[in-house]
Design a protein around this motif. Sequence first.
Motif, mmCIF file in Angstrom:
data_model
loop_
_atom_site.group_PDB
_atom_site.id
_atom_site.type_symbol
_atom_site.label_atom_id
_atom_site.label_comp_id
_atom_site.label_asym_id
_atom_site.label_seq_id
_atom_site.Cartn_x
_atom_site.Cartn_y
_atom_site.Cartn_z
ATOM 1 N N GLN A 172 0.834 -1.183 0.000
ATOM 2 C CA GLN A 172 0.000 0.000 0.000
ATOM 3 C C GLN A 172 0.871 1.236 0.000
ATOM 4 O O GLN A 172 2.011 1.212 0.426
ATOM 5 C CB GLN A 172 -0.877 0.008 1.256
ATOM 6 N N GLU A 173 0.290 2.342 -0.474
ATOM 7 C CA GLU A 173 0.991 3.606 -0.438
ATOM 8 C C GLU A 173 0.844 4.224 0.939
ATOM 9 O O GLU A 173 -0.089 3.933 1.665
ATOM 10 C CB GLU A 173 0.416 4.558 -1.488
ATOM 11 N N THR A 174 1.766 5.118 1.266
ATOM 12 C CA THR A 174 1.636 5.873 2.499
ATOM 13 C C THR A 174 0.637 6.983 2.258
ATOM 14 O O THR A 174 0.119 7.144 1.160
ATOM 15 C CB THR A 174 2.999 6.462 2.920
ATOM 16 N N ALA A 175 0.364 7.788 3.276
ATOM 17 C CA ALA A 175 -0.600 8.876 3.168
ATOM 18 C C ALA A 175 -0.243 9.800 2.017
ATOM 19 O O ALA A 175 0.914 10.000 1.682
ATOM 20 C CB ALA A 175 -0.634 9.652 4.478
ATOM 21 N N ALA A 201 6.577 4.591 -1.549
ATOM 22 C CA ALA A 201 6.984 3.864 -0.353
ATOM 23 C C ALA A 201 7.647 2.542 -0.709
ATOM 24 O O ALA A 201 7.503 2.034 -1.816
ATOM 25 C CB ALA A 201 5.765 3.605 0.536
ATOM 26 N N LEU A 202 8.356 2.011 0.266
ATOM 27 C CA LEU A 202 8.974 0.699 0.161
ATOM 28 C C LEU A 202 8.365 -0.193 1.228
ATOM 29 O O LEU A 202 8.264 0.211 2.387
ATOM 30 C CB LEU A 202 10.487 0.787 0.393
ATOM 31 N N ALA A 203 7.945 -1.383 0.846
ATOM 32 C CA ALA A 203 7.475 -2.373 1.804
ATOM 33 C C ALA A 203 8.669 -3.258 2.143
ATOM 34 O O ALA A 203 9.187 -3.969 1.286
ATOM 35 C CB ALA A 203 6.340 -3.196 1.218
ATOM 36 N N GLU A 245 7.060 -3.768 6.931
ATOM 37 C CA GLU A 245 7.101 -2.384 7.409
ATOM 38 C C GLU A 245 7.063 -1.482 6.181
ATOM 39 O O GLU A 245 7.777 -1.709 5.205
ATOM 40 C CB GLU A 245 8.397 -2.167 8.189
ATOM 41 N N LEU A 246 6.227 -0.464 6.195
ATOM 42 C CA LEU A 246 6.116 0.474 5.095
ATOM 43 C C LEU A 246 6.967 1.704 5.400
ATOM 44 O O LEU A 246 6.801 2.330 6.439
ATOM 45 C CB LEU A 246 4.651 0.867 4.907
ATOM 46 N N VAL A 247 7.912 2.035 4.505
ATOM 47 C CA VAL A 247 8.827 3.152 4.707
ATOM 48 C C VAL A 247 8.670 4.131 3.546
ATOM 49 O O VAL A 247 8.774 3.746 2.384
ATOM 50 C CB VAL A 247 10.293 2.658 4.780
ATOM 51 N N ARG A 248 8.424 5.401 3.877
ATOM 52 C CA ARG A 248 8.274 6.429 2.858
ATOM 53 C C ARG A 248 9.631 6.697 2.209
ATOM 54 O O ARG A 248 10.657 6.782 2.889
ATOM 55 C CB ARG A 248 7.734 7.709 3.486
ATOM 56 N N ILE A 249 9.632 6.852 0.891
ATOM 57 C CA ILE A 249 10.870 7.080 0.159
ATOM 58 C C ILE A 249 11.220 8.563 0.189
ATOM 59 O O ILE A 249 10.386 9.415 -0.087
ATOM 60 C CB ILE A 249 10.732 6.616 -1.304
ATOM 61 N N GLU A 250 12.478 8.837 0.511
ATOM 62 C CA GLU A 250 13.026 10.188 0.463
ATOM 63 C C GLU A 250 14.383 10.111 -0.234
ATOM 64 O O GLU A 250 15.046 9.075 -0.198
ATOM 65 C CB GLU A 250 13.205 10.743 1.873
ATOM 66 N N VAL A 269 9.890 -4.268 -1.477
ATOM 67 C CA VAL A 269 9.040 -4.127 -2.653
ATOM 68 C C VAL A 269 8.731 -2.652 -2.831
ATOM 69 O O VAL A 269 8.265 -1.992 -1.887
ATOM 70 C CB VAL A 269 7.743 -4.949 -2.511
ATOM 71 N N PHE A 270 8.982 -2.129 -4.038
ATOM 72 C CA PHE A 270 8.662 -0.730 -4.314
ATOM 73 C C PHE A 270 7.162 -0.623 -4.505
ATOM 74 O O PHE A 270 6.588 -1.252 -5.384
ATOM 75 C CB PHE A 270 9.427 -0.261 -5.548
ATOM 76 N N ALA A 271 6.518 0.169 -3.656
ATOM 77 C CA ALA A 271 5.059 0.182 -3.576
ATOM 78 C C ALA A 271 4.383 1.165 -4.508
ATOM 79 O O ALA A 271 3.231 0.980 -4.842
ATOM 80 C CB ALA A 271 4.621 0.456 -2.139
#
Length: 142
Positions: free
Chosen positions: A41-44, A49-51, A60-65, A137-139
């Motif tokens: 899933q995407e973040t807000a 994001a990366l799963a 764990e879902l991590v927002r990409i920066e 996984v690139f979300a």
Amino acid sequence: MEPLAVRWISLLFVIALAALAGWAFADAARRPRSDASGPVQETAAGQPALAVHRPGLPAELVRIEDGLLVGRGPGCHIVFDDATVSKEHARVHVDERSIMLEDLHSTNGTLVNGKAIVGPTVIRHGDRIAIGRNVIVFASET
């Protein structure tokens, strides 16, 4: 035992195994998947994001920066407690057109969809990044 009785018992055994297999497949189809091949899933606000999937742990879902660092070292944004992962293993670069992953000359390399990357590599929605025994996984795309 009579040969006819053995045939009937064998037939009933095969029918019971088929029923059990059918039930198992139907039950598996109803359950949500939480492994690396499951939906992400995407973040807000639709942020990319990366799963992150670590063996034996929930995703764990991590927002990409831009500059996101992946590795074993404590200064990394995504930290893996895995001896096959280098202290600074890979870095994510973000610009207005793409998101790229770069292997930082790690000992065991970085795989995208099963292929070792050399230099910055554009990643797209659904790409599977293998770092040691871990899968990312690139979300979503920008």
